[in-house]
Design an enzyme around this catalytic site. Structure first.
Site, PDB file in Angstrom:
ATOM      1  N   VAL A 142      58.060 -45.125  68.459  1.00  0.00           N
ATOM      2  CA  VAL A 142      58.001 -43.689  68.194  1.00  0.00           C
ATOM      3  C   VAL A 142      59.349 -43.045  68.504  1.00  0.00           C
ATOM      4  O   VAL A 142      59.978 -43.336  69.537  1.00  0.00           O
ATOM      5  CB  VAL A 142      56.885 -43.027  69.035  1.00  0.00           C
ATOM      6  CG1 VAL A 142      56.785 -41.543  68.738  1.00  0.00           C
ATOM      7  CG2 VAL A 142      55.555 -43.718  68.757  1.00  0.00           C
ATOM      8  N   HIS A 143      59.795 -42.166  67.604  1.00  0.00           N
ATOM      9  CA  HIS A 143      61.070 -41.465  67.781  1.00  0.00           C
ATOM     10  C   HIS A 143      60.865 -40.341  68.800  1.00  0.00           C
ATOM     11  O   HIS A 143      60.577 -39.194  68.453  1.00  0.00           O
ATOM     12  CB  HIS A 143      61.538 -40.890  66.434  1.00  0.00           C
ATOM     13  CG  HIS A 143      62.864 -40.191  66.501  1.00  0.00           C
ATOM     14  ND1 HIS A 143      64.068 -40.826  66.253  1.00  0.00           N
ATOM     15  CD2 HIS A 143      63.185 -38.904  66.787  1.00  0.00           C
ATOM     16  CE1 HIS A 143      65.058 -39.965  66.375  1.00  0.00           C
ATOM     17  NE2 HIS A 143      64.543 -38.788  66.701  1.00  0.00           N
ATOM     18  N   HIS A 144      60.987 -40.707  70.063  1.00  0.00           N
ATOM     19  CA  HIS A 144      60.726 -39.757  71.147  1.00  0.00           C
ATOM     20  C   HIS A 144      61.545 -40.201  72.348  1.00  0.00           C
ATOM     21  O   HIS A 144      61.390 -41.321  72.847  1.00  0.00           O
ATOM     22  CB  HIS A 144      59.234 -39.754  71.485  1.00  0.00           C
ATOM     23  CG  HIS A 144      58.834 -38.685  72.457  1.00  0.00           C
ATOM     24  ND1 HIS A 144      59.001 -38.827  73.821  1.00  0.00           N
ATOM     25  CD2 HIS A 144      58.278 -37.456  72.269  1.00  0.00           C
ATOM     26  CE1 HIS A 144      58.553 -37.741  74.429  1.00  0.00           C
ATOM     27  NE2 HIS A 144      58.108 -36.890  73.510  1.00  0.00           N
ATOM     28  N   ARG A 147      62.379 -46.640  65.164  1.00  0.00           N
ATOM     29  CA  ARG A 147      62.733 -45.479  65.982  1.00  0.00           C
ATOM     30  C   ARG A 147      63.738 -44.558  65.287  1.00  0.00           C
ATOM     31  O   ARG A 147      63.745 -43.348  65.499  1.00  0.00           O
ATOM     32  CB  ARG A 147      63.275 -45.962  67.327  1.00  0.00           C
ATOM     33  CG  ARG A 147      63.152 -44.961  68.467  1.00  0.00           C
ATOM     34  CD  ARG A 147      63.545 -45.629  69.779  1.00  0.00           C
ATOM     35  NE  ARG A 147      62.570 -46.603  70.216  1.00  0.00           N
ATOM     36  CZ  ARG A 147      62.817 -47.897  70.340  1.00  0.00           C
ATOM     37  NH1 ARG A 147      64.012 -48.389  70.063  1.00  0.00           N
ATOM     38  NH2 ARG A 147      61.870 -48.717  70.758  1.00  0.00           N
TER      39      ARG A 147
END
EC number: 3.2.1.4
Length: 626
Positions: free
Chosen positions: A415-417, A470
């Site tokens: 997840v792009h976080h 990501r």
């Protein structure tokens, strides 16, 4: 038997102990678990001083000096997505949608024992908005700079980027952001009214002031807060003014606000704009369905003719979603997903599904239906559409991928976080620098070290294809605005389609070793302690081994065996070495009480709490009750 569950949360997934397991109902998805996870995402997005009851343990305090350089307290609120900017417009929209869910589906959320968490999620936002509105015609609309924030990949707890705060006022107006914040506060005032009337009244005071400010001093907020232009450009403010007025009418029943949406129906586009999307930027479909509710409830009075025009546009949105609009339909992927935009498409999916769940309720309550160009539509068809979108989100799609992180056997693990992708500050206590974050964590091929439960990622492209990467932020970044409508949707679906059975299935997700549940065992204990008319049923429902340590999931059912209601029940829990859910700690050591939303245990009723620990079970006894 009246069974009131103190906790529905599926703790094994919550703790990361079931990371490789699928948890789905035998006949449908586990929508109740999806509610819980959606609310956990909001806890993961919190800025400020975190409370002791924080369930997302890899997060720490952050943004504690927000607003300090401008001389205003702006600590709190939510980070927008995978970054650390507090963008006021989508944050306010998200709170509005959480509150709308709490209003329309109060029974369904309460039946899941999630109303406490839902109100908490709303209040984390509204408390911040109250701080951000220190004067009637001043609203602080953003904290942080998107450009500098995106140059860094670091945890919120390590932030080194600019925390400049930006405001709108009389000389620098922002009718859209002020209007949306007014709507959020008005909707929240309705949600809180049965539980905290004084807080509800305070929210309403600020909502009225913000609406007046938004209406009197008109302008686009991103003309005043120019740093928002690259990220959340507003397409206009007329919809937010109508939206705020509609919510203030719901909150106050004041004819002034109904007259406002009628008098401005044409000028502001309320009865002119026929739309096929609903989002943080475009509120027209929401306005049209909310005002249709007034009409369907028979409260339109002399304004009925104009409200019928609003409803005609609500029907256009509905018919377009159901592919019954004479060709002017919402685009869908081959797999059946609503498709609006390449970037974070799932936010449009969740918002559209929510509107149709709400509209279905209004139509059903009024015992009516709508007529589309391609045929008559019953309320159930709206629910069927919403269910199809929810099921797609949870895994019924060509990729077999759940786009709600932590739900189902296969979900995004890159997840792009920022916070999820870097080891927690409690694991690596030294600062992870701006560039170090990119070099050591952003480009790692391994899954994120922290699972951000309930995050709704951007989702697949128009061909149902998804890349769990990501750097693929269009598809793998979650947002507040995407997750907020899910609470109401999933709660409603759980009430209609949920059941108590579930199964476990091995997962292909490359997570840590799946806990062993096949050797789980149970014990039971039924006993009245210290003369209290309380029966405890204690069972061990699961066990698993991590390294050399075996953990057990303990479930305790509390039953009132008397003929009288029991209040102020306080329990003594000794030998507790793990975490506990479903009870609230007191100031006294080892003393716990029932959650505040369950302060009465009626005759022959039950509630449940759960704890996880290694070794033998805790000792439970009654300290006091009334």
């Amino acid at each position: 038997m009246n069974i009131s569950l103190c906790i529905i949360t599926l703790l094994l997934l919550h703790l990361g102990l079931f990371l490789g397991a699928s948890l789905a109902y035998s006949s449908s998805f586990n929508y109740g678990d999806a509610v819980d996870k959606s609310l956990m995402f909001f806890e993961a997005q919190r800025s400020g001083k975190l409370p002791p009851q924080q369930r997302v343990k890899w997060r720490g305090d952050s943004g504690l000096n927000d607003g300090l350089s401008q001389g205003v307290d702006l600590v709190g609120g939510y980070y927008d997505a995978g970054d650390h900017v507090k963008f006021g417009l989508p944050m306010a929209y998200s709170v509005t949608m959480l509150a709308w869910g709490a209003i329309e589906f109060r029974k369904e959320i309460t039946d899941l024992n999630q109303m406490g968490h839902t109100l908490w999620a709303i209040k984390w936002g509204t408390d911040y908005f109250l701080k951000a509105h220190p004067q009637p015609n001043v609203l602080w609309g953003q904290v942080g700079d998107g450009a500098s924030d995106h140059y860094c990949w670091e945890r919120a707890e390590d932030m080194t980027t600019s925390r400049t705060a930006y405001k709108v006022d009389e000389e620098h107006p922002g009718s859209d952001i002020a209007g949306e914040t007014a709507a959020a506060l008005a909707a929240a005032s309705i949600a809180f009214k049965p539980y905290n009337s004084s807080y509800s009244s305070l929210l309403l005071i600020h909502a009225k002031q913000l609406f007046t400010f938004a209406d009197r001093f008109r302008g686009l907020y991103d003309d005043s807060i120019t740093s928002a232009q690259q990220f959340y450009t507003s397409s206009g403010y007329s919809d937010e003014l109508l939206w705020a007025a509609a919510w203030l009418h719901q909150a106050t029943d004041d004819e002034y606000y109904l007259k406002y949406v009628v008098d401005n129906a044409v000028y502001m586009g309320g009865t002119g704009w026929a739309v096929k999307e609903f989002s943080w930027d475009n509120k027209y479909a929401g306005v049209q369905i909310l005002l249709s509710k007034v009409l369907l409830e028979g409260k339109a009075g002399s304004y009925a003719s104009t409200l019928k025009q609003y409803q005609a546009k609500a029907d256009y949105f509905t018919c377009a979603s159901l592919q019954k609009n004479d060709g002017y339909n919402v685009q869908k992927t081959p797999g059946g997903l609503v498709y609006v935009r390449e970037w974070n498409n799932m936010q449009y999916v969740s918002s559209s599904a929510f509107l149709l769940v709400a509209y279905s309720k209004y139509l059903s309550d009024a015992k009516t239906q709508i007529n589309c160009p391609d045929g008559q539509v019953q309320p159930q068809e709206l629910l069927n559409f919403a269910k199809s979108q929810a099921d797609y989100i949870l895994g019924k799609n060509p990729e077999g991928m759940s786009y709600l992180v932590g739900s189902g056997p296969k979900y995004p693990v890159h997840v792009h976080h920022r916070g999820a992708s870097i080891a927690s500050i409690f694991s690596i206590r030294s600062e992870v620098g701006c560039i170090q974050g990119f070099e050591a964590w952003y480009h790692r091929a391994e899954p994120n070290p922290n699972i951000i439960y309930g995050a709704l990622v951007g989702g697949p492209d128009k061909n149902d294809e998804f890349s769990d990467d990501r750097s693929n932020y269009e598809q793998t970044e979650p947002t507040l605005s995407g997750s907020a409508p899910l609470v109401g949707i999933f709660a409603k679906l759980q009430s209609l389609y949920g059941n108590s059975g579930y199964y476990h299935k091995e997962s292909s997700v490359p997570h840590p070793k799946t806990p062993n549940t096949t050797s789980s065992w149970k014990t039971s204990l039924s006993k009245t302690l210290e003369g209290a008319p309380i029966e405890f049923l204690h069972s061990i429902t699961s066990s698993w081994t991590v390294g050399a340590t075996t953990y057990y999931r303990h479930r305790v059912i509390i039953k009132n065996t008397s003929l009288e209601p029991i209040t102020d029940l306080k329990l003594v829990i000794e030998n507790l070495s793990g975490s506990i859910w479903g009870l609230s700690p007191t100031n006294e050591k080892n003393i716990y009480e029932l959650p505040q939303w369950l302060n009465v245990l009626n005759p022959d009723s039950e509630c449940m709490f759960v704890y996880v620990q290694e070794g033998p079970q805790a000792k439970i006894s009654v300290q006091s009750f009334h």
